[in-house]
Design a protein around this motif. Sequence first.
Motif, mmCIF file in Angstrom:
data_model
loop_
_atom_site.group_PDB
_atom_site.id
_atom_site.type_symbol
_atom_site.label_atom_id
_atom_site.label_comp_id
_atom_site.label_asym_id
_atom_site.label_seq_id
_atom_site.Cartn_x
_atom_site.Cartn_y
_atom_site.Cartn_z
ATOM 1 N N ALA A 70 -0.324 21.175 30.326
ATOM 2 C CA ALA A 70 0.551 20.930 31.192
ATOM 3 C C ALA A 70 1.711 19.658 30.410
ATOM 4 O O ALA A 70 3.190 19.357 30.411
ATOM 5 N N GLN A 104 4.869 26.903 31.684
ATOM 6 C CA GLN A 104 3.771 26.756 32.690
ATOM 7 C C GLN A 104 2.957 28.092 32.799
ATOM 8 O O GLN A 104 1.359 27.991 33.078
ATOM 9 N N GLN A 151 -1.342 22.194 36.319
ATOM 10 C CA GLN A 151 0.509 22.995 35.173
ATOM 11 C C GLN A 151 0.980 22.935 36.334
ATOM 12 O O GLN A 151 2.102 21.970 35.344
ATOM 13 N N GLY A 155 2.994 18.968 34.321
ATOM 14 C CA GLY A 155 4.425 19.547 34.170
ATOM 15 C C GLY A 155 5.888 18.920 34.246
ATOM 16 O O GLY A 155 6.374 19.177 33.536
#
Length: 452
Positions: A70, A104, A151, A155
């Motif tokens: 991430a 992602q 993620q 992220g």
Amino acid sequence: MNDDKEFLGRDPLGRLLFRLALPTVAAQLINMLYNIVDRIYIGHMPGDGALALTGVGVCLPIILVVSAFAALVGAGGAPRATIFMGKKEYDKAEKTLGNCFTLQIMISVILTAILLLWNEELLLMFGASENTIGYATAYMDIYALGTIFVQITLGMNYFITAQGFAKTGMLSVAIGAVANIVLDPIFIFTFGLGVRGAALATIISQGLSTAWVLSFLFGRRTFLRIKAKAMRLEKSIAVPAVSLGVATFIMQASESVINICYNSSLLRYGGDIAVGAMTILSSVMQFTMLPLQGLGQGAQPILSYNFGAGNKERVKGAYFLLLRVNLIYSFILWALVMLFPSFFVRMFTSDEALASFSAGALRVYMAVSVLMGIQMACQMTFTSLGNARSSSLVAIMRKFILLIPLMYLLPHIFTGNQTMAVFLAEPVADTLSVIFSATLFFFEFRKALKRL
């Protein structure tokens, strides 16, 4: 574009850092709860709490790798988006956000497949024993299903903070953490699900955070919005973003490698109790590292925006302010750990043997954690200014060139207590790494300022 987007280049630095860093530090402290609340509850399970804690601790390297991916996308893309904002290139900033969102999702699918197929093999390789593998696989089987939530939440939240919406970024983490704290005891104790309940509580909580993050980045309050046309991958956008994120990825993923090396080495010299202690020690170390990362994330928009705008004095002022605040925080926490190690250890276990062993090891392991304020200020500033090479070099030096070799070398030097010699590798590596980082930063920062 309205004037509100210019506050990063206009407001007083002290007030600006306080405004941005307070929510990001709070977010990191709350995020820390994700990582340690499960362990606190599991460590106090009646009967087999100590073994269950060790089993879940073996999952930590895998969890760190998921988080690191991430950061590979978010921590690299967000500073570049802010630099583009400083240059008034808003179209490129929005493309950076869209490309990173696509990356992602792709990474999430791949990681989920790997974890579902090979988690038991990975856990045995990472230090699980016959006594702990059952607890480890029970936790990871469920945790793997929530990979996409981890993620996107971690992220994409970088892009919320990077635009100056620090409070919104804090809420992204707070929503999930509060849910996790509430759900953990219900699933673990009330429903009797044990470690499976802890994992289930975690992925539900992360799902709630993901819904909040996406509602913001697809909404109207954000400066940069996720748009379908910006999600089409472009090499000139995606590659530089990922390249800049490599340093943060190495820094976080290397923690996984470090945990594997620690667990295997400690299992050899000290058995399950030493591996259990490492779970506690790494959890306490997060009290140092995560708030320092939060301070760095708060300073990142200021550094990146003003670097993009060519404002030399504000870049310099923001760095030295970050350094001072980092050193104050790291000193306070270091002093508390040295004075009251048992207080921190007993947060995670009620087992007397494990608590006694861990308290002594904690003083060794965190002996020079006071210096990490310098390390993190240099690391985060390199990333904020887009210096991927130096940022990666600093991360590689500390973990791979110094810590891992020392972990295996020191037990052969200090043969009287080989288990403690393994823990000693951390302060020795940190001392040498800070010296290297500060020296490199002195020259690279001057070059960056001269270019402005």
